[in-house]
Scaffold this active site. Structure first.
Site, PDB file in Angstrom:
ATOM      1  N   ASP A 160      63.792  35.984  33.666  1.00 46.59           N
ATOM      2  CA  ASP A 160      63.418  35.903  35.078  1.00 46.59           C
ATOM      3  C   ASP A 160      62.625  37.158  35.437  1.00 46.59           C
ATOM      4  O   ASP A 160      63.198  38.242  35.577  1.00 46.59           O
ATOM      5  CB  ASP A 160      64.663  35.814  35.960  1.00 46.59           C
ATOM      6  CG  ASP A 160      65.397  34.483  35.826  1.00 46.59           C
ATOM      7  OD1 ASP A 160      65.352  33.884  34.739  1.00 46.59           O
ATOM      8  OD2 ASP A 160      66.032  34.050  36.807  1.00 46.59           O
ATOM      9  N   LYS A 223      60.604  30.627  40.990  1.00 42.41           N
ATOM     10  CA  LYS A 223      61.871  30.988  41.623  1.00 42.41           C
ATOM     11  C   LYS A 223      61.583  31.693  42.946  1.00 42.41           C
ATOM     12  O   LYS A 223      60.655  32.500  43.038  1.00 42.41           O
ATOM     13  CB  LYS A 223      62.656  31.898  40.668  1.00 42.41           C
ATOM     14  CG  LYS A 223      63.958  32.455  41.186  1.00 42.41           C
ATOM     15  CD  LYS A 223      64.621  33.305  40.105  1.00 42.41           C
ATOM     16  CE  LYS A 223      65.819  34.070  40.627  1.00 42.41           C
ATOM     17  NZ  LYS A 223      66.443  34.926  39.578  1.00 42.41           N
ATOM     18  N   LYS A 259      63.763  27.153  41.059  1.00 45.01           N
ATOM     19  CA  LYS A 259      65.039  27.845  41.207  1.00 45.01           C
ATOM     20  C   LYS A 259      65.102  28.569  42.543  1.00 45.01           C
ATOM     21  O   LYS A 259      64.475  29.612  42.709  1.00 45.01           O
ATOM     22  CB  LYS A 259      65.249  28.837  40.060  1.00 45.01           C
ATOM     23  CG  LYS A 259      66.555  29.633  40.143  1.00 45.01           C
ATOM     24  CD  LYS A 259      66.719  30.545  38.943  1.00 45.01           C
ATOM     25  CE  LYS A 259      67.923  31.466  39.078  1.00 45.01           C
ATOM     26  NZ  LYS A 259      68.098  32.350  37.896  1.00 45.01           N
TER      27      LYS A 259
END
Length: 323
Positions: A160, A223, A259
């Site tokens: 991430d 995300k 996400k």
């Protein structure tokens, strides 16, 4: 409910050359987006056994996360134990499930990756690691790339990363594309999730365009947030990002994951986000290879709601500790 090896099973987004016409064509009508977002909560209609089934599905979509300055190896091991058995055994049996319910992944800092990998060995649950100078992302690019390589070498199956927000403010889409592309290459076999830090990006148009650039550069997921911004995952941002995902799929045929992270702590909120995914993108985005929640306390409330379905009573939150 075994997640299998999601990091290796998910199809990769190979990306595409940067197309500024497609980027600059991404727009966001604030009033229309807010009206659409306002319709989602009142329309959440799953009840009783259907709600319980959706909540069990939601558990498998959670990246169970600890990103605190006081993280320790023991805390990470406890978190991994919870990820392996995310729903109490008596509740699993009461629901008639065939095996343990597991989370989608465990997300930790780079120094905790090896601990998590060992704790999850044999479970099929991937380890995700934040990287690139999380949460600000303001380290030199060379160091950000080295941190990605370190996490992959330690065993992380998902990375991430945080984007450089200054590139978005400057509308330097080539610069953003080039950085994310290098990060994608540094990930090797690991899947790349790009954190836009939408609370910092100021406008929904910036969110839409940054989403498209990151997908063009090869992001496997986009995300919302680091969880450290003043505003984290909110529905209007989710709508903008899911519609960018839909536009990218229409252009390339490639499905990119989504996400939301930060501030999602109640089971009812998880149901609203799942409704958004089903209505905007379809059933494929109700599976962990294309949708995750970044959360730490969400699991406890989901387990509490499932116990209420089974017993008819609400238990104290302390009976559902995450770790």
């Amino acid at each position: 409910m075994d997640t299998a090896n999601l990091a290796s099973a998910q199809a990769r987004n190979e990306g595409m050359p940067l197309r500024l016409d497609l980027v600059e064509g991404q727009r966001a009508n604030l009033s229309a987006i807010e009206r659409r977002a306002a319709t989602l909560a009142p329309r959440r209609s799953v009840k009783k056994e259907w709600q319980a089934a959706w909540l069990v599905r939601a558990i498998g979509l959670i990246d169970l996360t600890t990103l605190s300055g006081d993280d320790t190896p023991e805390r990470v091991r406890r978190l991994c134990a919870k990820a392996r058995n995310a729903l109490r055994q008596d509740l699993v049996e009461a629901l008639g499930l065939s095996g343990p319910v597991t989370t989608g992944a465990v997300c930790v800092y780079p120094t905790m990756v090896s601990t998590a990998v060992k704790a999850l060995d044999g479970s099929g649950i991937p380890v995700a690691s934040v990287a690139t100078g999380f949460p600000a992302g303001l380290m030199p690019l060379k160091l950000r790339l080295e941190e990605i390589r370190y996490c992959v070498a330690e065993g992380a199956g998902e990375i991430d990363i945080v984007i450089n927000r200054a590139l978005v403010f400057d509308q330097d889409w080539q610069g953003l594309y080039d950085e994310v592309r290098q990060m994608r290459e540094a990930c090797g076999p690991a899947h790349l999730k790009t954190i836009l830090a939408t609370g910092d990006l100021k406008t929904l148009r910036n969110v839409a365009r940054a989403s498209m650039v990151c997908m063009m550069a090869g992001a496997d997921f986009i995300k919302t947030s680091t969880g450290k911004e003043g505003v984290n995952a909110v529905l209007p941002v989710g709508l903008v990002m899911t519609r960018a995902i839909r536009a990218y799929e229409e252009e390339t045929g490639v499905k990119v994951g989504f996400k939301p992270a930060g501030g999602i702590s109640a089971a009812k909120d998880a149901l609203i986000w799942m409704t958004l995914m089903k209505e905007e993108l379809g059933n494929a985005w109700l599976k962990p290879d294309l949708f995750r929640f970044g959360a730490s306390s969400l699991l406890g409330d989901i387990e509490r709601q499932i116990e209420h379905f089974v017993t008819g009573r609400y238990s104290a939150a302390m009976r559902h500790a995450v770790a």
